[in-house]
Every structure is written in C-alpha cells, then in structure tokens.
Motif scaffolding. Sequence first.
Motif, PDB file in Angstrom:
ATOM      1  N   THR A  56       0.828  -1.208   0.000  1.00 19.33           N
ATOM      2  CA  THR A  56       0.000   0.000   0.000  1.00 19.33           C
ATOM      3  C   THR A  56       0.864   1.260   0.000  1.00 19.33           C
ATOM      4  O   THR A  56       0.479   2.287  -0.573  1.00 19.33           O
ATOM      5  CB  THR A  56      -0.952   0.007   1.204  1.00 19.33           C
ATOM      6  OG1 THR A  56      -0.200  -0.094   2.430  1.00 19.33           O
ATOM      7  CG2 THR A  56      -1.934  -1.151   1.117  1.00 19.33           C
ATOM      8  N   ARG A  67      -7.060   2.535  -3.910  1.00 20.43           N
ATOM      9  CA  ARG A  67      -8.348   2.352  -4.564  1.00 20.43           C
ATOM     10  C   ARG A  67      -8.720   0.875  -4.557  1.00 20.43           C
ATOM     11  O   ARG A  67      -7.932   0.017  -4.936  1.00 20.43           O
ATOM     12  CB  ARG A  67      -8.308   2.881  -5.997  1.00 20.43           C
ATOM     13  CG  ARG A  67      -8.172   4.399  -6.086  1.00 20.43           C
ATOM     14  CD  ARG A  67      -8.390   4.891  -7.512  1.00 20.43           C
ATOM     15  NE  ARG A  67      -9.745   4.619  -7.996  1.00 20.43           N
ATOM     16  CZ  ARG A  67     -10.804   5.390  -7.708  1.00 20.43           C
ATOM     17  NH1 ARG A  67     -10.662   6.445  -6.929  1.00 20.43           N
ATOM     18  NH2 ARG A  67     -11.986   5.076  -8.215  1.00 20.43           N
ATOM     19  N   PHE A  68      -9.974   0.623  -4.142  1.00 23.98           N
ATOM     20  CA  PHE A  68     -10.468  -0.751  -4.101  1.00 23.98           C
ATOM     21  C   PHE A  68     -11.917  -0.744  -4.567  1.00 23.98           C
ATOM     22  O   PHE A  68     -12.778  -0.139  -3.926  1.00 23.98           O
ATOM     23  CB  PHE A  68     -10.369  -1.311  -2.680  1.00 23.98           C
ATOM     24  CG  PHE A  68     -10.885  -2.727  -2.538  1.00 23.98           C
ATOM     25  CD1 PHE A  68     -10.134  -3.797  -2.987  1.00 23.98           C
ATOM     26  CD2 PHE A  68     -12.129  -2.963  -1.976  1.00 23.98           C
ATOM     27  CE1 PHE A  68     -10.608  -5.101  -2.865  1.00 23.98           C
ATOM     28  CE2 PHE A  68     -12.618  -4.263  -1.852  1.00 23.98           C
ATOM     29  CZ  PHE A  68     -11.849  -5.332  -2.299  1.00 23.98           C
ATOM     30  N   LEU A  69     -12.150  -1.411  -5.690  1.00 20.13           N
ATOM     31  CA  LEU A  69     -13.489  -1.486  -6.282  1.00 20.13           C
ATOM     32  C   LEU A  69     -14.099  -0.102  -6.469  1.00 20.13           C
ATOM     33  O   LEU A  69     -15.305   0.111  -6.250  1.00 20.13           O
ATOM     34  CB  LEU A  69     -14.409  -2.360  -5.420  1.00 20.13           C
ATOM     35  CG  LEU A  69     -13.997  -3.822  -5.239  1.00 20.13           C
ATOM     36  CD1 LEU A  69     -14.982  -4.547  -4.346  1.00 20.13           C
ATOM     37  CD2 LEU A  69     -13.868  -4.521  -6.587  1.00 20.13           C
ATOM     38  N   LEU A  78      -8.469  -1.076   4.965  1.00 22.01           N
ATOM     39  CA  LEU A  78      -8.895  -2.082   3.988  1.00 22.01           C
ATOM     40  C   LEU A  78      -8.571  -3.480   4.486  1.00 22.01           C
ATOM     41  O   LEU A  78      -9.367  -4.416   4.300  1.00 22.01           O
ATOM     42  CB  LEU A  78      -8.211  -1.829   2.638  1.00 22.01           C
ATOM     43  CG  LEU A  78      -8.508  -2.854   1.535  1.00 22.01           C
ATOM     44  CD1 LEU A  78      -9.998  -2.927   1.239  1.00 22.01           C
ATOM     45  CD2 LEU A  78      -7.731  -2.527   0.264  1.00 22.01           C
ATOM     46  N   ALA A  82     -11.293  -6.412   5.133  1.00 26.78           N
ATOM     47  CA  ALA A  82     -11.190  -7.715   4.476  1.00 26.78           C
ATOM     48  C   ALA A  82     -11.337  -8.841   5.499  1.00 26.78           C
ATOM     49  O   ALA A  82     -12.004  -9.855   5.250  1.00 26.78           O
ATOM     50  CB  ALA A  82      -9.858  -7.844   3.745  1.00 26.78           C
ATOM     51  N   THR A 132      -1.861  -6.495  -8.288  1.00 27.41           N
ATOM     52  CA  THR A 132      -2.953  -7.444  -8.028  1.00 27.41           C
ATOM     53  C   THR A 132      -3.603  -7.207  -6.667  1.00 27.41           C
ATOM     54  O   THR A 132      -4.090  -8.147  -6.045  1.00 27.41           O
ATOM     55  CB  THR A 132      -2.436  -8.895  -8.106  1.00 27.41           C
ATOM     56  OG1 THR A 132      -1.433  -9.097  -7.084  1.00 27.41           O
ATOM     57  CG2 THR A 132      -1.832  -9.192  -9.468  1.00 27.41           C
ATOM     58  N   THR A 134      -6.426  -5.779  -5.635  1.00 28.70           N
ATOM     59  CA  THR A 134      -7.845  -6.128  -5.521  1.00 28.70           C
ATOM     60  C   THR A 134      -8.053  -7.633  -5.535  1.00 28.70           C
ATOM     61  O   THR A 134      -8.741  -8.194  -4.668  1.00 28.70           O
ATOM     62  CB  THR A 134      -8.643  -5.480  -6.668  1.00 28.70           C
ATOM     63  OG1 THR A 134      -8.518  -4.060  -6.586  1.00 28.70           O
ATOM     64  CG2 THR A 134     -10.111  -5.863  -6.581  1.00 28.70           C
ATOM     65  N   THR A 137      -6.745  -9.237  -2.381  1.00 26.34           N
ATOM     66  CA  THR A 137      -7.619  -9.008  -1.232  1.00 26.34           C
ATOM     67  C   THR A 137      -8.689 -10.092  -1.152  1.00 26.34           C
ATOM     68  O   THR A 137      -8.982 -10.629  -0.076  1.00 26.34           O
ATOM     69  CB  THR A 137      -8.284  -7.623  -1.322  1.00 26.34           C
ATOM     70  OG1 THR A 137      -7.272  -6.611  -1.352  1.00 26.34           O
ATOM     71  CG2 THR A 137      -9.201  -7.377  -0.131  1.00 26.34           C
TER      72      THR A 137
END
Length: 481
Positions: A56, A67-69, A78, A82, A132, A134, A137
């Motif tokens: 990160t 940024r995630f989704l 995050l 998760a 990778t 996203t 995760t």
Amino acid sequence: MTTPSASAAAPDASFDAIPKDDKRITRGWTFYDWANSVYPLVITSSIFPIYWGAITKTLSPETDIVRFLGFEVPGSSLLTYAISAAFLLVALVSPFLTSLADFSGRKKLFMQIFCYIGAISCAALFFFTPDTLTLSTFIFISATFGFSGSIVFYNSYLPLISSEEKYDSLSARGFSMGYIGSVLLLVICLVINQFPGLLGIDASTPEGARLPARISFLLTGIWWAGFAQIPFFTLPPDPGRSANAGTDDSGWLLNGFRELGKVWDQLKQLPNLKRFLLAYFTYNMGVQTVMYVATIFGDKELKLESTALIITILLLQVVGILGAYLFAKLSERIGNTRALSWSVFIWMCICVAGYFVQAGWSFYALASVIGLTMGAIQSLSRSTYSKIIPENTPNTAAFFSFFDVTEKLSIVIGTAVFGIIAQITGSMRNSILSLIVFFILGLIFLLTLRGKKLRDELKPEVAAMGPPPATPNVGMPATKA
C-alpha cells in the motif's frame, strides 16, 4: 416418519464409538493446531501485514490511500475490512454446514474441504503484487474463510475424543502445539526474508525485495495442507449416512436445516450457555481485534522495523505456550469462569497500556503480557464451552457452530469498529483504548456465571432430542469424590 429422539440421535451415533483419551487420536488431533496455526501467525499477524503495508505504501507513498473497487480507502483499514468480510461470510454459512455435517456424519470431510480452500488460497498469495491488490484481497478473504471454517469442525472433535476432566489440558496442548509449529515455520520464513541471498534472490530490486515474503506465503499453504494429513489420517473415519438408517431421507440440505433447528431449540433452553456465549462474544471482540491489528499497529503507529515486529511476534508465541498451561492449571484450582475473569481483567489493563505504549522496553513488556493471556483465554474459552454444551450431544459440530459464529461476528464487529475509529480519529491508539468497553462487558457477563453449575438441565421435551446431560461444576473447582 420418525420420532424426534430417533432423528436427533442419528447424526453422530457412530461417533459415540470413538474411544476417549486415546493417545493416538488426541495426539493426531492436536497436530491440526500445528498445521493451521501457521496461518494466523505468518499471514494475519506477522509477514503478511508487513508486506501489505509495503504494497500500500508503494501504491500511495504519501497518504496510504488505495483504490479498491472504485472506492478510496486507507490501506490499513482495507485490511481490517477484508478480515471482517471473511468472518462475516463464515458466520453466515457455518451453522448450516455444521448441521449438515452432523446429519451426514461427515465432520472430517467438511474439515478437509475448508482446510484445502484455506491452504490453496494461502499459497496463491504468492502472486500478490502491487498490480494485483484487488484480486489478492479476495484471495486473502478466501484463505481466512477456509481457515476459520475448518476450525469449527476441528473444535467439535474435542468433546468426542476426550473425557471431560481433560478438556482443559487437551485444549491447552493443542494451542501449544500450534504455537510451537507456527514458530518453527516463522523462523524459517524469517531466515528467508533476512537472508534472501541464501536462495539466490537479488533483493536490490523491488521485485526481488518482495519475493521472500511471497515465498513465505507459499510455504505457509504447503505446511498447512501437508501437516493436516496427520489428523486426517489419525482421526476416526466419518461414519457417513449409514448411521442414519431409518431417518427421513428427504435430502441433505433440508435435513441440515432441521438439525440446526433442533440445536437452536435446545440452545433456547440453556440459559447459562447463552450467558457464556454473550460473554465470549463481547470479550472476544477485544481479544481477536488486538491479535489481528497488533502488527499493523506496530508498523504504522510505532514505526517499528519489520525485524523487530517479527521477533516480537515470536516472543508472543513462546510466552503463549506458557500462558495456556498456566491458566489450565489455574482453572483446575479456581474454576474455568474465575480463571477466564482474571484473564479478561488483564486484557482490560492491556488496552489502557496500549494507548500509552511507545517503541522500546514498554512495547516488549506489553507484548509479553499479551502473549501470556492470548493463549490462555483462547484455550480456556474452547474447553469451557465443551463443558457447558449438553453431555454426549449428537450434534457437537452444530453446537460448536454457534460458538464459531459468536467468535466470527465478534471479529467482524471488533475489527470494523477498530478500523472506523482509526479512520475517523486518525489514530489507532484511540481504537485500542476503545476496546476496553468490550472487555468490561465481557467481564460483567462472566461474573454472572461464577459459582454456578454451568451445564443446564434440559426440559424433558427438549432433552428427548438427545441424551440427557449431566451437571458438572465448571464455575467452581472440581471436588474429588
């Protein structure tokens, strides 16, 4: 049509033939702790959180916002989200699957399925790179789902393979095996990460610097699946549905829901069991949250070097072995609930100390206390619950699913609260201090159980669903005949 008693007795009928305290079986059972404990140590507690922080930071050097989704989220938050998502998923499916396992007589099969889901997903984290995030995760969520899902079936064997007076010691031995095995693998991974040249890895490049951690994830999955073969070989084979001759054969799915309903009806008639689950739910929110965020707290809040963090985690495991055995002995003298109450009180003090802790000797002293109580409260919680559920119940997996759901929901709420408070206030110290509320509530609920014979007598119409329970004294020290 079948009578309720016949239907209820069917699920685990063949498990009654398992000999109690058989050394081969109990030793093999503890090896699943040895196998799977590498996941919470290497992945959730040490190398993975440090690696996550590095990824990160690479993606967002200044703000730690990734940024995630399509959403912008702090990298540390995050990770906690998760974890919450994985355990929420387990909490939703666990009661049904365990009831299905009870009905079908296939505890070991379900344990194996979850084990392999977790181990394969863990090994797949080898492909975790900045590109990778996203996908990785979701792989992490899958690995955590497999780990936590297998535990409920593993725990459900405890009252089947052990006599009641040995629940505490066998549970402590399992946790100790887990600590020892996980420390061994962590040492191996630590050597790989500190001396990558031994494997011919050029750590001077970004990709080379990340490779030792990725190899650690791969080794963790292999270790987990490999050593799991010992309990899979030594635990008695599943009796299968041959034990259910004469029951309503309207389908596994429908009968899974029926078994869950029977256990729920019994649970409603067991007030002390409900009180314990409420106490466990509240204090476990604090315990598990601390365990899952301790490394990232040391990394982000205290700015500790990765080597210092991993050495600290090794210290936690070693001290945890001592704590599990010490509190098992303490429970023999003063009773399970009193021993648990003292452990929860110590955790309250840990929250206050965690708010003020700084890098240096105070951090290591606090880590030692956490290690001492970490193994103790987990081991005693499992063995105490085994003593409270109805004796010789034919639905051990279903009963332990409620224990498991309680644990998973507490992790979901605990880690989510921690992440939200940290995100709002900008400091994880405030999150650590807020956890004391969970421990205070847990202690209050535990105190309502002190001095009681914790195993409730079922009402006759409910007891007809299974063998009649005994009423051992769990809240106070056992007396000799």
